[in-house]
Write a protein that holds these residues in place. Structure first.
Motif, PDB file in Angstrom:
ATOM      1  N   LEU A 129     -16.405 -51.507  -7.531  1.00  0.00           N
ATOM      2  CA  LEU A 129     -16.984 -51.579  -6.147  1.00  0.00           C
ATOM      3  C   LEU A 129     -16.371 -52.644  -5.276  1.00  0.00           C
ATOM      4  N   ASP A 130     -16.494 -53.821  -5.770  1.00  0.00           N
ATOM      5  CA  ASP A 130     -15.790 -55.259  -5.378  1.00  0.00           C
ATOM      6  C   ASP A 130     -14.404 -54.841  -4.720  1.00  0.00           C
ATOM      7  N   ARG A 131     -13.653 -54.336  -5.828  1.00  0.00           N
ATOM      8  CA  ARG A 131     -12.197 -54.058  -5.441  1.00  0.00           C
ATOM      9  C   ARG A 131     -12.013 -53.220  -4.425  1.00  0.00           C
ATOM     10  N   LEU A 132     -12.819 -52.019  -4.365  1.00  0.00           N
ATOM     11  CA  LEU A 132     -12.606 -51.101  -3.416  1.00  0.00           C
ATOM     12  C   LEU A 132     -13.165 -51.456  -1.855  1.00  0.00           C
ATOM     13  N   LEU A 133     -13.981 -52.202  -1.771  1.00  0.00           N
ATOM     14  CA  LEU A 133     -14.621 -53.207  -0.685  1.00  0.00           C
ATOM     15  C   LEU A 133     -13.484 -53.939  -0.090  1.00  0.00           C
ATOM     16  N   GLY A 134     -12.940 -54.681  -1.194  1.00  0.00           N
ATOM     17  CA  GLY A 134     -11.636 -55.406  -0.740  1.00  0.00           C
ATOM     18  C   GLY A 134     -10.572 -54.888  -0.413  1.00  0.00           C
ATOM     19  N   GLN A 135     -10.115 -53.803  -0.646  1.00  0.00           N
ATOM     20  CA  GLN A 135      -9.240 -52.842  -0.249  1.00  0.00           C
ATOM     21  C   GLN A 135      -9.377 -52.112   0.886  1.00  0.00           C
ATOM     22  N   GLY A 136     -10.771 -52.056   1.389  1.00  0.00           N
ATOM     23  CA  GLY A 136     -11.149 -51.463   2.513  1.00  0.00           C
ATOM     24  C   GLY A 136     -11.226 -49.791   2.205  1.00  0.00           C
ATOM     25  N   LEU A 137     -11.286 -49.299   1.106  1.00  0.00           N
ATOM     26  CA  LEU A 137     -11.419 -48.127   0.896  1.00  0.00           C
ATOM     27  C   LEU A 137     -12.827 -47.570   0.978  1.00  0.00           C
ATOM     28  N   ILE A 138     -13.831 -48.498   0.644  1.00  0.00           N
ATOM     29  CA  ILE A 138     -14.896 -48.073   0.971  1.00  0.00           C
ATOM     30  C   ILE A 138     -15.619 -49.078   1.739  1.00  0.00           C
ATOM     31  N   GLU A 139     -17.049 -49.119   2.135  1.00  0.00           N
ATOM     32  CA  GLU A 139     -17.668 -49.850   2.874  1.00  0.00           C
ATOM     33  C   GLU A 139     -19.154 -49.974   2.741  1.00  0.00           C
ATOM     34  N   VAL A 140     -20.076 -51.095   2.754  1.00  0.00           N
ATOM     35  CA  VAL A 140     -21.426 -50.991   2.769  1.00  0.00           C
ATOM     36  C   VAL A 140     -22.209 -50.006   3.743  1.00  0.00           C
ATOM     37  N   HIS A 141     -22.659 -48.863   3.575  1.00  0.00           N
ATOM     38  CA  HIS A 141     -23.347 -47.925   4.538  1.00  0.00           C
ATOM     39  C   HIS A 141     -24.660 -48.555   4.982  1.00  0.00           C
ATOM     40  N   GLU A 142     -25.284 -49.090   4.175  1.00  0.00           N
ATOM     41  CA  GLU A 142     -26.601 -49.350   4.452  1.00  0.00           C
ATOM     42  C   GLU A 142     -27.104 -50.262   3.344  1.00  0.00           C
ATOM     43  N   GLU A 143     -27.902 -51.231   4.094  1.00  0.00           N
ATOM     44  CA  GLU A 143     -28.526 -52.117   3.051  1.00  0.00           C
ATOM     45  C   GLU A 143     -30.047 -52.234   3.387  1.00  0.00           C
TER      46      GLU A 143
END
Lengths: 110, 304
Positions: A50-64
């Motif tokens: 998840l950290d890697r994909l967040l860094g690559q911009g492929l996923i994002e935090v939708h809701e906290e």
């Protein structure tokens, strides 16, 4: 190492988020279900990915959100992640179509 | 259960994700057996340590270890194959007073068999299991070399400790979510066989023709870092030719060469000529990779 194809754990994770945003444990369950029990992503591995994909911009935090007094983030595909997944799905589908076509040809001539 | 493990995470990361990770862990092990709980906790601890050491898959170092790991395994497979081959040659040699293998030789025959089996499992079968088995065997190998005072065919325990520890570090450093894909593993495995097979045949030929106990096989095994560099160069070129990043392939090759270059230096003692083969291999591979890049640009953005 390869840039050409998306590695399987990444592909499964992106697929798990393709239809709806999900939180960590739900992603783990989806990955196991999509892979028909073949891949079990553990907690540490999941958060590394998840950290890697967040860094690559492929996923994002939708809701906290805080659920039952506990922090919970849900993750979703970004536009870029959706495009990468679509491209990879098309590549895999094309290979599968070709495999089926050749198998049918083999069945005819055999 | 999670508290001690969660403490392994860097404070900042723990403050941000700690509760969430602990909750996912709790759900994952809910109703699970002791073994499943242990595996989950070990995976969490490994992630925490990767975060601390900056080798998680979102870091450059983590991606480099992931790229280098299959190359390291390929070199170890060939090395173990050659060590076993050499032990078998001593055992089967009927000249003179017959075989003279001692207890330590048999111990290391077991170690090299385990290294070979784990390396083949990692390259040709299940990467996660093979990688961890290989890392454990390498640690055992280093401990044995240090305590028994033997280091394979040339009996250089310090060198074997260096090779084992550095190789194990690269394997353990490879993030689990970036396991090398089947194509890369197949290339590395093919390169290892392509170098190991003719080298072994050459040794057989040398023994048959010249009846020499300490002939070319020992020179090829230890006095030269040529064959591991060849495995690495072939692997790097093949991976990059298949569409991988040339820069990453080159960096992976240099990283994977560190254990064998250190091993070689520890055996023979450093002398300037020693660096010639790796340096030439790296330069040649770099030239091939960048020549390939300058004609058709087939690279695409990093995905993973």
């Amino acid at each position: 190492m390869s840039n050409r194809v998306v590695q399987e754990p990444t592909l499964l994770l992106l697929t798990a988020l393709a239809d709806a945003p999900r939180h960590g444990y739900a992603i783990m369950q989806e990955v196991q279900m999509i892979s028909q029990g073949r891949v079990k992503m553990r907690t540490g591995t999941l958060y590394g990915a998840l950290d890697r994909l967040l860094g690559q911009g492929l996923i994002e935090v939708h809701e906290e959100a805080v659920v039952d007094g506990r922090a919970r983030r849900t993750y979703a595909l970004t536009k870029g992640g959706r495009a990468v997944l679509a491209e990879e799905a098309e590549r895999l589908a094309a290979t599968a179509r070709e495999a089926v076509r050749r198998l049918n040809l083999g069945g005819v001539t055999a | 259960m999670t508290t001690p493990v969660m403490r392994l995470y860097p404070a900042e990361y723990r403050a941000r994700y700690g509760h969430e990770i602990a909750e996912v862990y709790r759900q994952a092990v809910d109703g699970a057996g002791r073994l499943a709980r242990s595996r989950e906790a070990a995976d969490l601890a490994a992630h925490a340590l990767r975060m601390r050491l900056h080798v998680s898959s979102d870091r450059r170092a983590g991606r480099l270890f992931a790229a280098a790991a299959p190359f390291v395994v390929a070199v170890l497979a060939a090395h173990a194959g050659l060590e076993l081959f050499n032990l078998a040659a001593f055992l089967l040699d009927t000249r003179g007073d017959g075989p003279y293998l001692g207890a330590a030789d048999w111990v290391f025959a077991g170690v090299w068999t385990a290294v070979l089996a784990a390396a083949v499992a990692a390259l040709a079968g299940r990467w996660p299991a093979g990688r961890w088995c290989l890392a454990v065997v390498l640690v055992v190998c280093a401990l044995l070399a240090a305590t028994i005072g033997r280091g394979g065919v040339l009996g250089a325990p310090g060198a074997l400790v260096v090779l084992s520890v550095l190789s194990a570090a690269i394997l353990v450093g490879c993030p689990p979510d970036m396991a090398p894909d089947w194509r890369v593993r197949r290339i590395a495995f093919g390169a290892a066989i392509a170098i190991w097979a003719p080298l072994s045949a050459l040794c057989v030929m040398w023994r048959t023709l010249f009846a020499d106990y300490v002939g070319i096989e020992l020179a090829l095994l230890a006095e030269s870092n040529m064959w591991p560099c060849l495995i690495l160069a072939i692997s790097a070129c093949a991976v990059a030719r298949g569409g991988g990043s040339a820069r990453l392939a080159l960096a992976a090759m240099v990283t994977a060469a560190l254990p064998v270059v250190a091993y070689d230096a520890a055996i023979t003692g450093y002398h300037p000529g020693q660096a010639v083969v790796p340096a030439l291999s790296f330069l040649l591979t770099a030239a091939v990779l960048f020549a390939r890049r300058s004609v058709p640009n087939r690279t695409s953005p990093q995905r993973g």
